[in-house]
Design an enzyme around this catalytic site. Structure first.
Site, PDB file in Angstrom:
ATOM      1  N   GLY A 156      -5.783   2.699   5.796  1.00  0.00           N
ATOM      2  CA  GLY A 156      -7.169   2.240   5.844  1.00  0.00           C
ATOM      3  C   GLY A 156      -7.834   2.131   4.487  1.00  0.00           C
ATOM      4  O   GLY A 156      -7.173   2.160   3.452  1.00  0.00           O
ATOM      5  N   HIS A 162      -3.771  -4.931   1.375  1.00  0.00           N
ATOM      6  CA  HIS A 162      -3.497  -4.770   2.807  1.00  0.00           C
ATOM      7  C   HIS A 162      -3.617  -6.121   3.533  1.00  0.00           C
ATOM      8  O   HIS A 162      -2.818  -6.437   4.401  1.00  0.00           O
ATOM      9  CB  HIS A 162      -4.503  -3.801   3.442  1.00  0.00           C
ATOM     10  CG  HIS A 162      -4.455  -2.399   2.912  1.00  0.00           C
ATOM     11  ND1 HIS A 162      -5.495  -1.820   2.236  1.00  0.00           N
ATOM     12  CD2 HIS A 162      -3.486  -1.449   2.976  1.00  0.00           C
ATOM     13  CE1 HIS A 162      -5.190  -0.576   1.916  1.00  0.00           C
ATOM     14  NE2 HIS A 162      -3.971  -0.325   2.347  1.00  0.00           N
ATOM     15  N   GLY A 167       4.256  -3.101   1.518  1.00  0.00           N
ATOM     16  CA  GLY A 167       3.959  -3.636   0.189  1.00  0.00           C
ATOM     17  C   GLY A 167       4.953  -3.142  -0.850  1.00  0.00           C
ATOM     18  O   GLY A 167       5.406  -2.001  -0.797  1.00  0.00           O
ATOM     19  N   LYS A 200       4.061  -2.497  -3.662  1.00  0.00           N
ATOM     20  CA  LYS A 200       3.279  -1.514  -4.413  1.00  0.00           C
ATOM     21  C   LYS A 200       3.909  -0.122  -4.292  1.00  0.00           C
ATOM     22  O   LYS A 200       3.952   0.634  -5.261  1.00  0.00           O
ATOM     23  CB  LYS A 200       1.839  -1.514  -3.876  1.00  0.00           C
ATOM     24  CG  LYS A 200       0.979  -0.350  -4.269  1.00  0.00           C
ATOM     25  CD  LYS A 200       0.424  -0.561  -5.642  1.00  0.00           C
ATOM     26  CE  LYS A 200      -0.334   0.612  -6.226  1.00  0.00           C
ATOM     27  NZ  LYS A 200      -0.735   1.691  -5.397  1.00  0.00           N
ATOM     28  N   GLN A 215       8.890   3.685  -1.199  1.00  0.00           N
ATOM     29  CA  GLN A 215       8.619   3.774   0.242  1.00  0.00           C
ATOM     30  C   GLN A 215       9.341   2.667   1.018  1.00  0.00           C
ATOM     31  O   GLN A 215      10.001   2.935   2.028  1.00  0.00           O
ATOM     32  CB  GLN A 215       7.112   3.693   0.484  1.00  0.00           C
ATOM     33  CG  GLN A 215       6.724   3.541   1.939  1.00  0.00           C
ATOM     34  CD  GLN A 215       5.223   3.633   2.129  1.00  0.00           C
ATOM     35  OE1 GLN A 215       4.672   4.714   2.191  1.00  0.00           O
ATOM     36  NE2 GLN A 215       4.555   2.488   2.193  1.00  0.00           N
ATOM     37  N   VAL A 250      -0.536  -7.026  -4.866  1.00  0.00           N
ATOM     38  CA  VAL A 250      -1.777  -7.771  -5.139  1.00  0.00           C
ATOM     39  C   VAL A 250      -2.558  -6.990  -6.200  1.00  0.00           C
ATOM     40  O   VAL A 250      -2.737  -5.778  -6.078  1.00  0.00           O
ATOM     41  CB  VAL A 250      -2.622  -7.953  -3.861  1.00  0.00           C
ATOM     42  CG1 VAL A 250      -3.941  -8.648  -4.177  1.00  0.00           C
ATOM     43  CG2 VAL A 250      -1.839  -8.748  -2.821  1.00  0.00           C
ATOM     44  N   ARG A 264      -7.086   4.229  -3.583  1.00  0.00           N
ATOM     45  CA  ARG A 264      -7.439   5.327  -4.498  1.00  0.00           C
ATOM     46  C   ARG A 264      -8.179   4.831  -5.738  1.00  0.00           C
ATOM     47  O   ARG A 264      -8.737   5.644  -6.477  1.00  0.00           O
ATOM     48  CB  ARG A 264      -6.199   6.115  -4.909  1.00  0.00           C
ATOM     49  CG  ARG A 264      -5.633   6.984  -3.796  1.00  0.00           C
ATOM     50  CD  ARG A 264      -4.575   7.960  -4.292  1.00  0.00           C
ATOM     51  NE  ARG A 264      -4.216   8.933  -3.283  1.00  0.00           N
ATOM     52  CZ  ARG A 264      -3.143   8.848  -2.490  1.00  0.00           C
ATOM     53  NH1 ARG A 264      -2.310   7.831  -2.587  1.00  0.00           N
ATOM     54  NH2 ARG A 264      -2.895   9.797  -1.592  1.00  0.00           N
TER      55      ARG A 264
HETATM   56  P1  AMP Z   1      -1.692   2.472   2.086  1.00  0.00           P
HETATM   57  O1  AMP Z   1      -2.875   2.205   2.962  1.00  0.00           O
HETATM   58  O2  AMP Z   1      -2.034   2.680   0.651  1.00  0.00           O
HETATM   59  O3  AMP Z   1      -0.769   3.513   2.649  1.00  0.00           O
HETATM   60  O4  AMP Z   1      -0.845   1.132   2.080  1.00  0.00           O
HETATM   61  C1  AMP Z   1      -0.451   0.513   3.279  1.00  0.00           C
HETATM   62  C2  AMP Z   1       0.499  -0.612   2.961  1.00  0.00           C
HETATM   63  O5  AMP Z   1      -0.144  -1.544   2.110  1.00  0.00           O
HETATM   64  C3  AMP Z   1       1.768  -0.155   2.223  1.00  0.00           C
HETATM   65  O6  AMP Z   1       2.889  -0.879   2.705  1.00  0.00           O
HETATM   66  C4  AMP Z   1       1.457  -0.499   0.799  1.00  0.00           C
HETATM   67  O7  AMP Z   1       2.600  -0.722   0.009  1.00  0.00           O
HETATM   68  C5  AMP Z   1       0.661  -1.772   0.968  1.00  0.00           C
HETATM   69  N1  AMP Z   1      -0.183  -1.986  -0.214  1.00  0.00           N
HETATM   70  C6  AMP Z   1      -1.048  -1.105  -0.769  1.00  0.00           C
HETATM   71  N2  AMP Z   1      -1.596  -1.629  -1.886  1.00  0.00           N
HETATM   72  C7  AMP Z   1      -1.054  -2.857  -2.041  1.00  0.00           C
HETATM   73  C8  AMP Z   1      -1.190  -3.900  -3.020  1.00  0.00           C
HETATM   74  N3  AMP Z   1      -2.006  -3.779  -4.066  1.00  0.00           N
HETATM   75  N4  AMP Z   1      -0.470  -5.016  -2.852  1.00  0.00           N
HETATM   76  C9  AMP Z   1       0.374  -5.163  -1.790  1.00  0.00           C
HETATM   77  N5  AMP Z   1       0.562  -4.226  -0.851  1.00  0.00           N
HETATM   78  C10 AMP Z   1      -0.139  -3.091  -0.971  1.00  0.00           C
END
Ligand code: AMP
Length: 280
Positions: A31, A37, A148, A150, A154, A177, A188
């Site tokens: 979230g 996302h 992602g 990113k 993972q 992105v 974060r």
């Molecule tokens: P998170 O909410 O941070 O756990 O991320 C959820 C998903 O979004 C994960 O698969 C991340 O790798 C992806 N994600 C987070 N930040 C980015 C970004 N800047 N670009 C692409 N995917 C992202």
């Protein structure tokens, strides 16, 4: 757009959609949604999903005791609006209590790819990630799931989990992105103060320079470059957690950096842990 909070509700709905011949995509998130996302949701749409399930769950078991679980940013209302606007057809918003029974006692532990990088720095992190993703696969019954780049380690671990445990789910990985400044988008980033932000740009700058040099020189001796990067990050006011160059599939360290290798960075900027990476 459906909104589910109960795991059983989602599972029942997903079963119905499968029976109706619909292709289901899962986008797992914690979230506080941003463009990164939303690019995962867009990829799910592009890949032909009929149903796009976005899960929004700050998963307590992937946080260490000294990490930011309690203060992790949350904005349910804004997230729902963004999901709706970007074409999600269902959102799963469980609570920790309805995801984990009080005596929950089964976990998934990947034993190889998770030993280094963030896995070494955040004990138990990927065990928490694999466990929750496996649960989400069982609940949303997706044909494919979108992650992602990113979080490079993972996605590698999730792909390994899918292979080794025969999950019938295809994994799609979407590029990072970035903000116009180059900073990789992250929930974060909201922790960063005005003084922190320019410091954080040193991450993408270092990766861009490396990519340029690998393109130009084909091979780079990693050890001296690593030293140079660590120095550069420190001079920018960052505390270095790790700077590593690895093989993209095995995540084993490389001595000579070539095309296709991945460089991964983790730093503390003020009190905020930031990660970034680039495929050379
Ligand atoms: P998170 O909410 O941070 O756990 O991320 C959820 C998903 O979004 C994960 O698969 C991340 O790798 C992806 N994600 C987070 N930040 C980015 C970004 N800047 N670009 C692409 N995917 C992202």
């Amino acid at each position: 757009m459906k909104v589910f909070t109960e795991p059983a509700q989602l599972q029942k709905w997903a079963e119905g959609r499968r029976k109706a011949g619909k292709k289901i995509a899962l986008v797992p998130t914690m979230g506080y949604l941003h463009e990164g996302h939303l690019s995962l949701i867009a990829a799910a749409k592009r890949k032909g999903a009929d149903e796009i399930v976005v899960s929004i769950f700050v998963n307590p078991i992937q946080f260490g005791p000294k990490e930011d679980y309690a203060r992790y940013p949350r904005d349910e209302k804004a997230d729902l609006a963004k999901c709706r606007a970007s074409g999600a057809t269902a959102v799963f918003f469980p609570t920790p209590d309805n995801m984990y029974a009080k005596n929950h006692s089964v976990f998934i532990d990947e034993k190889q790819l998770g030993r280094t990088l963030c896995g070494a720095r955040r004990p138990g992190h990927f065990r928490g990630v694999c466990t929750v993703v496996a649960k989400l696969f069982n609940l949303a019954k997706p044909h494919f799931a979108v992650f992602g780049q990113k979080d490079f380690q993972q996605q590698a671990i999730i792909r390994r989990m899918v292979r080794d445990l025969n999950f019938d789910v295809k994994i799609v990985v979407v590029p990072i992105v970035r903000e116009p400044s180059g900073l990789a988008m992250s929930s974060r980033n909201t922790y960063l103060s005005a003084e922190d932000r320019p410091k954080a740009l040193a991450l993408s700058r270092a990766l861009d320079e490396l990519k340029r040099d690998v393109r130009r020189e084909e091979e780079l001796d990693w050890a001296p470059r690593r030293t140079q990067i660590v120095r550069g990050l420190r001079e920018s006011g960052l505390n270095v957690d790790y700077v590593e160059a690895v093989d993209a599939e095995t995540l084993s360290p490389v001595e000579t950096l070539v095309r296709g290798n991945v460089v991964l960075l983790a730093v503390y900027c003020g009190g905020t842990r930031l990660i970034d990476n680039a495929v050379m």
